[in-house]
Write a protein that holds these residues in place. Structure first.
Motif, PDB file in Angstrom:
ATOM      1  N   ARG A 153       1.044  -1.199   0.070  1.00  0.00           N
ATOM      2  CA  ARG A 153      -0.034  -0.193   0.036  1.00  0.00           C
ATOM      3  C   ARG A 153       0.949   1.182   0.015  1.00  0.00           C
ATOM      4  O   ARG A 153       1.918   1.195   0.558  1.00  0.00           O
ATOM      5  CB  ARG A 153      -0.815  -0.048   1.204  1.00  0.00           C
ATOM      6  CG  ARG A 153      -2.090  -1.157   1.283  1.00  0.00           C
ATOM      7  CD  ARG A 153      -2.633  -0.983   2.557  1.00  0.00           C
ATOM      8  NE  ARG A 153      -3.847  -1.772   2.847  1.00  0.00           N
ATOM      9  CZ  ARG A 153      -3.798  -3.078   3.097  1.00  0.00           C
ATOM     10  NH1 ARG A 153      -2.541  -3.479   3.525  1.00  0.00           N
ATOM     11  NH2 ARG A 153      -4.760  -3.687   3.378  1.00  0.00           N
ATOM     12  N   PRO A 154       0.298   2.385  -0.667  1.00  0.00           N
ATOM     13  CA  PRO A 154       1.133   3.562  -0.410  1.00  0.00           C
ATOM     14  C   PRO A 154       1.103   4.255   1.008  1.00  0.00           C
ATOM     15  O   PRO A 154       0.228   3.800   1.710  1.00  0.00           O
ATOM     16  CB  PRO A 154       0.158   4.699  -1.292  1.00  0.00           C
ATOM     17  CG  PRO A 154      -0.517   3.717  -2.070  1.00  0.00           C
ATOM     18  CD  PRO A 154      -0.862   2.264  -1.623  1.00  0.00           C
ATOM     19  N   ASP A 211      10.293  13.634  -6.798  1.00  0.00           N
ATOM     20  CA  ASP A 211       8.734  13.505  -6.750  1.00  0.00           C
ATOM     21  C   ASP A 211       8.260  12.590  -5.760  1.00  0.00           C
ATOM     22  O   ASP A 211       7.599  11.597  -5.672  1.00  0.00           O
ATOM     23  CB  ASP A 211       8.237  12.889  -8.175  1.00  0.00           C
ATOM     24  CG  ASP A 211       6.632  13.128  -8.399  1.00  0.00           C
ATOM     25  OD1 ASP A 211       6.123  14.016  -7.962  1.00  0.00           O
ATOM     26  OD2 ASP A 211       5.988  12.610  -9.237  1.00  0.00           O
ATOM     27  N   VAL A 212       8.910  12.771  -4.426  1.00  0.00           N
ATOM     28  CA  VAL A 212       8.537  12.071  -3.188  1.00  0.00           C
ATOM     29  C   VAL A 212       7.303  12.498  -2.772  1.00  0.00           C
ATOM     30  O   VAL A 212       6.967  13.736  -2.566  1.00  0.00           O
ATOM     31  CB  VAL A 212       9.763  12.280  -2.059  1.00  0.00           C
ATOM     32  CG1 VAL A 212       9.397  11.511  -0.850  1.00  0.00           C
ATOM     33  CG2 VAL A 212      11.070  11.940  -2.696  1.00  0.00           C
ATOM     34  N   LYS A 213       6.510  11.413  -2.543  1.00  0.00           N
ATOM     35  CA  LYS A 213       4.916  11.556  -1.944  1.00  0.00           C
ATOM     36  C   LYS A 213       4.671  10.204  -1.491  1.00  0.00           C
ATOM     37  O   LYS A 213       5.123   9.240  -2.081  1.00  0.00           O
ATOM     38  CB  LYS A 213       4.169  12.178  -3.025  1.00  0.00           C
ATOM     39  CG  LYS A 213       3.958  11.590  -4.530  1.00  0.00           C
ATOM     40  CD  LYS A 213       3.299  12.356  -5.638  1.00  0.00           C
ATOM     41  CE  LYS A 213       3.267  11.777  -6.886  1.00  0.00           C
ATOM     42  NZ  LYS A 213       2.446  12.633  -7.837  1.00  0.00           N
ATOM     43  N   LEU A 230       4.248  19.494  -2.698  1.00  0.00           N
ATOM     44  CA  LEU A 230       5.330  18.875  -1.860  1.00  0.00           C
ATOM     45  C   LEU A 230       6.464  19.559  -2.211  1.00  0.00           C
ATOM     46  O   LEU A 230       7.679  19.190  -2.055  1.00  0.00           O
ATOM     47  CB  LEU A 230       5.466  17.373  -2.526  1.00  0.00           C
ATOM     48  CG  LEU A 230       4.325  16.655  -1.791  1.00  0.00           C
ATOM     49  CD1 LEU A 230       3.335  15.974  -2.740  1.00  0.00           C
ATOM     50  CD2 LEU A 230       5.050  15.346  -0.905  1.00  0.00           C
ATOM     51  N   ARG A 231       6.817  20.913  -3.259  1.00  0.00           N
ATOM     52  CA  ARG A 231       7.700  21.610  -3.375  1.00  0.00           C
ATOM     53  C   ARG A 231       8.346  22.053  -1.998  1.00  0.00           C
ATOM     54  O   ARG A 231       7.522  22.523  -1.281  1.00  0.00           O
ATOM     55  CB  ARG A 231       7.551  22.810  -4.174  1.00  0.00           C
ATOM     56  CG  ARG A 231       7.173  22.016  -5.659  1.00  0.00           C
ATOM     57  CD  ARG A 231       7.101  23.225  -6.674  1.00  0.00           C
ATOM     58  NE  ARG A 231       6.637  22.900  -8.012  1.00  0.00           N
ATOM     59  CZ  ARG A 231       7.562  21.990  -8.926  1.00  0.00           C
ATOM     60  NH1 ARG A 231       8.760  21.727  -8.534  1.00  0.00           N
ATOM     61  NH2 ARG A 231       7.017  21.557 -10.039  1.00  0.00           N
ATOM     62  N   GLY A 272       9.135  15.021   4.675  1.00  0.00           N
ATOM     63  CA  GLY A 272       8.448  15.342   5.973  1.00  0.00           C
ATOM     64  C   GLY A 272       6.803  15.606   5.537  1.00  0.00           C
ATOM     65  O   GLY A 272       6.111  15.260   6.206  1.00  0.00           O
ATOM     66  N   VAL A 273       6.590  16.095   4.566  1.00  0.00           N
ATOM     67  CA  VAL A 273       5.292  16.465   3.967  1.00  0.00           C
ATOM     68  C   VAL A 273       4.372  14.940   3.913  1.00  0.00           C
ATOM     69  O   VAL A 273       3.389  14.646   4.434  1.00  0.00           O
ATOM     70  CB  VAL A 273       4.941  17.032   2.724  1.00  0.00           C
ATOM     71  CG1 VAL A 273       3.538  17.025   2.208  1.00  0.00           C
ATOM     72  CG2 VAL A 273       5.687  18.197   2.494  1.00  0.00           C
ATOM     73  N   SER A 274       4.905  13.981   3.589  1.00  0.00           N
ATOM     74  CA  SER A 274       4.415  12.774   3.270  1.00  0.00           C
ATOM     75  C   SER A 274       4.392  12.246   4.673  1.00  0.00           C
ATOM     76  O   SER A 274       3.134  11.382   5.025  1.00  0.00           O
ATOM     77  CB  SER A 274       5.273  11.682   2.499  1.00  0.00           C
ATOM     78  OG  SER A 274       5.324  12.212   1.186  1.00  0.00           O
TER      79      SER A 274
END
Length: 638
Positions: free
Chosen positions: A107-108, A146-148, A189-190, A221-223
């Motif tokens: 899973r994501p 493109d980390v998410k 996420l920028r 960190g956003v993720s």
């Protein structure tokens, strides 16, 4: 049934089950991105073994070639998806490039957090492994870019995190493919420094942001913020200019401040990852790994063993993995107060002595009374109105004073004072100034000019004409002299009325602006050609076209279905700018399948003129326009 590509038109984004690509047989489509489609495939030589196959959407796609290089040579790591082979299809030389990777059954990150609801310890351990993977990748000169959450899969079998999708990745020495100011990526996420660079250099030839390891770590960190709270620190649905402004200037609430279950040490690590200044964040993945391990090691065990969210039993919910109970998480509510420190208190100029200064109140207090919720630009007008009223009273008083002199013969042998023989300075009206972080980025709206401190000019006595000079009279002043007094007084009042009560101020047309990053490529992918204007209608409008009232700011219009590759149209999101005409600039397109693309589209009138005509009844703050026109794809906004 076996499908052979030579016998039909190839659509790489829509391969059906059974299609053979090299030695692989398509089982199902897993997803389609901007530049490639991913399928679950079976190895025909080893039935029952499944892999992921990514197929480029265009022959000769340089992005796909660079991703193959990354996965095959540069980005080799246990926590990075493993590469198995590549080729071209349907023709081995001119076909679409494809490559085969592990199919990660998992899973994501955000889905795993909400469906499995692991403990904070397991989340921190997974994040620490991702941090070490980034440390190795960055050391090899690789940037994911493109980390998410959807690109961090948690494998079902062993809960190992696996980084996937290096489609817009980069490595030191790779040829630059695009000429955009900032590399392609996901807006929310920028990092703040990339947003700041974009705002300062957008449209400048040759300006290119150099992506850093700290950009990948910021996106991580956003993720993690999304995983532990169920929310992104900045809402992805915001218009791009507002989203950029929030990333650059606003501090989100700490996770522990509204998901009270979050260990404070983990919350602090995440907030440091989101720091506005690059040097205040972790500089390497190794630093982040050490911080996470220290937080887990020295924290209270009971806090780290708690699940991320509370459970609530729900009839009909999906069974929870492991225990089969039908329940779901209780997502924490987003705080209503921002964590951004308040702007410094604004010191206002002294007001008129007879105007009562409003009582000072706490900045956090809620405004009460009839003026609550009234925008400041409406409250601003009261000071000029008071000034005009005072001038009128003074003018009437002067006329009455002159009439009394005429009746009583009071001037006799004394000089009649020349009215307004000294310069009279009016106090400047009170101004309310919005803090910089509250101003939108792409709408440099010019406020109507305020009435400045106005000096009533009068000639020096030595320069006066004989007709204006004071003279001695033996009896009453002449009627003509008193008439001049009244006319001058009324002239002053009239001039002030013209200054304070002039007609609506028309804003200037918006300045030229470049298209958002990736817009031209996305429009080409969708088959939207430059200059191919198509009919639009405002999304909220139903029935026959008619005249509506609009205001400056965000707007949504619905397009027709005549664009090639976009048969059913979609929704355009952008802004309206009120000037001599209503100019519309739209930068996002949401297609009916639910995907969103950056675009560069302006509004034309029914006569195909740039901007929409303002109909009678428009004013400075609103415009009456026709509900339909043309949406015109452009390569820049004029």
């Amino acid at each position: 049934m076996v499908m052979h590509a030579e016998n039909f038109q190839v659509y790489p984004e829509a391969l059906g089950p059974g299609t053979e690509v090299g030695t692989w047989r398509v089982v199902e489509r897993l997803g389609v991105g901007g530049f490639g489609a991913v399928y679950r495939v079976e190895d025909m030589a080893r039935p029952g073994e499944f892999y992921a196959l990514k197929l480029a959407l265009r022959p000769g796609d340089e992005r796909a070639e660079r991703e193959v290089t990354l996965l095959m040579v540069k980005a080799v790591h246990p926590n990075v998806v493993r590469f198995h082979g590549c080729g071209r299809w349907p023709h081995p030389q001119t076909g679409y490039l494809y490559f085969v990777m592990d199919w990660v059954d998992g899973r994501p990150l955000d889905t795993w957090a909400e469906e499995v609801n692991p403990t904070f310890r397991k989340l921190a351990q997974a994040a620490a492994k991702v941090a070490l993977a980034f440390h190795a990748l960055h050391g090899a000169g690789v940037r994911h870019r493109d980390v998410k959450p959807v690109h961090i899969l948690i494998r079902e079998s062993d809960a190992e995190p696996v980084l996937i999708d290096f489609g817009i990745g980069h490595y030191v020495g790779a040829v630059t493919i695009t000429e955009q100011t900032v590399p392609p990526g996901t807006l929310h996420l920028r990092s703040p420094e990339s947003v700041r660079f974009h705002r300062a250099n957008h449209g400048r030839p040759g300006a290119r942001y150099e992506y850093q390891p700290t950009d990948d770590l910021y996106a991580l960190g956003v993720s993690l913020y999304r995983a532990v709270t169920g929310h992104y620190p900045f809402p992805p649905h915001l218009p791009p200019d507002m989203l950029y402004l929030a990333i650059e200037a606003q501090t989100p609430p700490a996770p522990a401040d509204f998901n009270r279950r979050t260990p404070r040490a983990l919350s602090d690590v995440i907030m440091r990852l989101l720091a506005k200044k690059q040097l205040e964040r972790y500089q390497t993945g190794a630093e982040l790994h050490a911080a996470l391990m220290a937080a887990v090691s020295f924290g209270r065990s009971v806090a780290w063993e708690a699940s991320l969210f509370e459970w609530e039993d729900v009839e009909g919910a999906e069974p929870v993995p492991g225990d089969g109970a039908r329940r779901r998480i209780r997502r924490p509510e987003w705080p209503t107060c921002s964590a951004t420190p308040p702007a410094p208190r604004l010191v206002l100029a002294p007001s008129l002595p007879f105007v009562r200064r409003p009582a000072r109140q706490d900045p956090g207090a809620v405004m009460q009374g009839p003026s609550a919720g009234v925008p400041s630009r409406h409250r601003r007008v009261y000071s000029p109105v008071l000034v005009v009223a005072v001038l009128l009273v003074v003018s009437v008083g002067l006329v009455a004073w002159g009439m009394r002199l005429l009746e009583r013969g009071a001037v006799s042998d004394e000089k009649v004072p020349a009215p307004f023989s000294e310069v009279v300075t009016l106090p400047a009206p009170l101004r309310e100034v919005a803090p910089v972080e509250a101003l939108p980025e792409a709408v440099p709206a010019t406020a109507p000019p305020m009435v400045e401190a106005t000096a009533v000019a009068a000639a020096h006595p030595a320069a006066m004409t004989n007709e204006d000079a004071p003279v001695k009279k033996e009896s009453k002043p002449s009627a003509s002299a008193l008439k001049k007094v009244g006319m001058k007084a009324m002239g002053v009042a009239g001039a002030c009325l013209n200054l304070a009560c002039s007609g609506p101020q028309v804003r200037p047309a918006p300045p030229p602006e470049e298209c958002p990053p990736g817009a031209l490529e996305a429009m080409e992918e969708l088959g939207i050609e430059l200059g191919d204007a198509q009919v639009f209608v405002f999304d909220v409008i139903q029935g026959e076209p008619h005249v509506i009232t609009v205001h400056e700011g965000n707007a949504t219009v619905r397009t027709g279905g005549d664009w090639k590759g976009l048969p059913r149209g979609g929704l355009l999101y952008g802004k309206l700018h009120l000037a001599d005409r209503v100019y519309g600039r739209f930068t996002w397109l949401r297609v009916n399948q639910g995907r969103t693309y950056p675009v560069c589209i302006e509004l034309l009138s029914s006569r195909r003129e740039r901007g929409l005509e303002r109909k009678p009844g428009s004013d400075a703050d609103s415009a009456r326009i026709w509900t339909t026109g043309y949406a015109n794809p452009v390569d820049h906004f004029e």
